[in-house]
Design a protein around this motif. Sequence first.
Motif, short mmCIF file in Angstrom:
data_model
loop_
_atom_site.label_atom_id
_atom_site.label_comp_id
_atom_site.label_asym_id
_atom_site.label_seq_id
_atom_site.Cartn_x
_atom_site.Cartn_y
_atom_site.Cartn_z
N GLU A 1 5.72 2.79 -19.10
CA GLU A 1 6.91 3.07 -18.73
C GLU A 1 7.29 4.21 -17.74
O GLU A 1 8.08 4.00 -16.82
N GLN A 2 6.20 5.13 -17.68
CA GLN A 2 6.03 6.01 -16.37
C GLN A 2 5.85 5.42 -15.25
O GLN A 2 6.48 5.66 -14.10
N VAL A 3 4.85 4.47 -14.94
CA VAL A 3 4.75 3.58 -13.75
C VAL A 3 5.86 2.92 -13.40
O VAL A 3 6.53 2.91 -12.18
N LEU A 4 6.55 2.22 -14.52
CA LEU A 4 7.89 1.37 -14.02
C LEU A 4 8.85 2.49 -13.63
O LEU A 4 9.45 1.97 -12.59
N ASP A 5 9.18 3.53 -14.23
CA ASP A 5 10.26 4.40 -13.65
C ASP A 5 9.79 5.14 -12.36
O ASP A 5 10.55 4.95 -11.60
N SER A 6 8.55 5.19 -12.02
CA SER A 6 7.97 5.54 -10.52
C SER A 6 8.29 4.79 -9.66
O SER A 6 8.65 4.86 -8.52
N ILE A 7 7.99 3.37 -9.87
CA ILE A 7 8.39 2.14 -8.81
C ILE A 7 9.76 2.16 -8.70
O ILE A 7 10.09 1.83 -7.57
N ALA A 8 10.75 2.26 -9.74
CA ALA A 8 12.16 2.01 -9.55
C ALA A 8 12.62 3.06 -8.57
O ALA A 8 13.44 2.96 -7.74
N SER B 1 10.88 4.94 -6.44
CA SER B 1 10.31 4.74 -5.18
C SER B 1 11.23 3.67 -4.33
O SER B 1 11.11 3.77 -3.10
N LEU B 2 11.63 2.73 -5.07
CA LEU B 2 12.38 1.47 -4.61
C LEU B 2 14.08 1.95 -4.36
O LEU B 2 14.68 1.06 -3.88
N GLY B 3 14.21 2.94 -4.68
CA GLY B 3 15.76 3.56 -4.73
C GLY B 3 16.61 2.82 -5.85
O GLY B 3 17.89 2.64 -5.70
N MET C 1 3.17 5.91 -2.69
CA MET C 1 4.46 6.80 -3.28
C MET C 1 4.31 6.70 -4.83
O MET C 1 4.85 7.79 -5.43
N VAL C 2 4.04 5.67 -5.49
CA VAL C 2 4.20 5.69 -6.92
C VAL C 2 2.90 6.46 -7.68
O VAL C 2 2.96 6.81 -8.50
N GLY C 3 1.69 6.42 -6.84
CA GLY C 3 0.58 7.38 -7.13
C GLY C 3 -0.49 6.22 -7.83
O GLY C 3 -1.13 6.70 -9.06
N ILE C 4 -0.36 4.96 -7.84
CA ILE C 4 -1.38 4.04 -8.37
C ILE C 4 -2.06 3.34 -7.14
O ILE C 4 -1.66 3.46 -6.12
N ARG D 1 0.75 -1.28 -0.02
CA ARG D 1 0.18 -0.02 -0.10
C ARG D 1 0.97 1.20 -0.01
O ARG D 1 0.38 2.10 -0.51
N GLN D 2 2.03 1.18 0.70
CA GLN D 2 2.82 2.29 1.01
C GLN D 2 3.58 2.75 -0.52
O GLN D 2 3.69 3.81 -1.19
#
Length: 91
Positions: A27-34, A36-38, A7-10, A2-3
């Motif tokens: 690609e945008q979601v994948l980039d945001s996930i990456a 967010s995970l550092g 953080m990713v906005g999904i 959930r956190q």
Amino acid sequence: MRQLATMVGISNPYLSQIENGLRAPSEQVLDSIARSLGLSPEDLRAAEEEDTGSDLRVAIKADRSLTAAQRRALVEVYDAMLAANKAKAEG
């Protein structure tokens, strides 16, 4: 989960679908996930490509007659067996 979704906005369900191979992220979601995970997006893409390298993993993830939990469990068992064989061969 959930956190990270926040953080990713999904949504949490959408992130769960991505995790279980039911949906492919943009690609945008994948980039945001990456981020967010550092991780760099390239590192996350490499991990994603590595994970889909096995025909058996692909078949398990594509089998919609199984629940998401069953597919995840089968992949975990498969990975554990491979790790055990690798350790036995090395040791």
